[in-house]
Design an enzyme around this catalytic site. Structure first.
Site: not given
Length: 344
Positions: A134, A191, A194, A198, A214, A241, A244, A248
């Site tokens: 990351d 679907c 998500c 938000c 976001c 956060c 979302c 799921c």
């Protein structure tokens, strides 16, 4: 490969604590075009590093031309509670599930290095590897999808049939040549849970995100004041956060986090806002030592806390805001004035 097969490597990585393992070639034919469009539309906000290192990020073969395979590894951090319950406790702060204990960068990277050293022992000293978690210009989510770990859902995050949404990704680039696994296909269907979850409507369309709206971006990456129009929508989310992800339906298949270092610290599940607003720099560093929260610094964190206080409706918290009206940091002081006005 001197006895090192995919099956043996996969079994060893799972024994080290990873939840799932997949193999892919180090190429992403469509990634550069999508990344370029994202940056051209300025949806990356203040994350200038996305534009500056685009050549590497959009093309893994440019990052390390000698690499023949990428091993993608998933590590579950599934919570044992409903993170949306913390959002409902408006007098406390809501911290993203992944940040409620130790920094995953350190945990995953050490685990990747152990697997990498084992690979070299098994395959020979001429084997080369590079590990990424990351912090390097690697597009882990498209590579994870290509390696069969999951698919990028409509919220742009990776979703796995056996993992749900709660997992970290690590990558091992290697000069070893492994047969790639089949890429995962999209199982989102019709679907839109998500997208509708938000709070700030950060998804312009399915499979697209505007980071500038976001909450994870706003509370972590964005420096300076947050747009006044967006502040009420932050609620009590003071670091990241999960809305979302939590929405799921595939999370019903999520596996529990095996590493106890991902289990939430009791003091970070719903910490009192008054307590957090009183943190000076030394107290902030002490409280969040070893936590990913530490990297945003006291000023940005207290800014977030003040927005949450302003959204709480709890006039008793004015007492916590008052000392910050003259804070040395201009953004903190401005947030304190905003919070005080909201509570008045």
């Amino acid at each position: 490969m001197a006895g090192l097969s995919k099956e043996i490597l996969r079994e060893h990585a799972l024994s080290e604590g990873f939840s799932q393992v997949g193999f892919a070639r180090p190429d992403l034919p469509d990634a550069m075009a999508r990344l370029q469009q994202f940056v051209d539309m300025e949806r990356h906000g203040q994350m200038s590093w996305m534009a500056e290192r685009m050549a590497w990020r959009g093309d893994p073969t440019a990052l390390w031309p000698e690499a023949k395979s990428v091993i993608m590894l998933a590590e579950s951090y599934t919570p044992d509670d409903d993170p949306m319950e913390a959002v409902a406790r408006t007098e406390t702060g809501a911290i993203s599930v992944y940040a409620r204990n130790r920094d995953y960068h350190d945990i995953v990277k050490k685990r990747l290095k152990r697997v990498g050293r084992w690979m070299i022992e098994q395959a020979g000293s001429d084997t080369e590897i590079k590990v990424f978690v990351d912090t390097a210009p690697v597009m882990e989510k498209p590579l994870g999808a290509k390696a069969g770990l999951g698919w990028q859902g409509k919220h742009t995050n990776l979703v796995g049939r056996n993992l749900g949404s709660w997992f970290f990704l690590g990558a091992i680039f290697t000069t070893l040549d492994f047969e790639p696994d089949a890429a995962e296909v999209d199982h989102c269907g019709s679907c839109t849970s998500c997208l509708t979850a938000c709070p700030t409507d950060a998804f312009p369309a399915p499979y697209q995100i505007d980071a500038r709206k976001c909450i994870s971006y706003l509370t972590i990456e964005h420096h300076g004041p947050v747009d006044v129009a967006l502040r009420p929508l932050l609620g009590n989310r003071i670091y990241g956060c999960d809305d979302c992800l939590a929405a799921c339906p595939w999370n019903k298949f999520a596996v529990e986090a095996a590493d106890i270092r991902y289990h939430a610290r009791a003091d970070l599940v719903s910490p009192p806002l008054a307590e957090l607003a009183a943190l000076d720099d030394a107290a902030f560093r002490s409280r969040f030592s070893g936590s990913p929260i530490k990297r945003i610094g006291r000023n940005r964190f207290v800014r977030n806390v003040l927005y949450a206080i302003g959204n709480s409706g709890d006039v008793a918290l004015r007492e916590s805001v008052s000392p910050l009206l003259t804070d040395a940091d201009e953004t903190v002081a401005e947030a304190a004035h905003w919070a005080m006005a909201r509570l008045s």
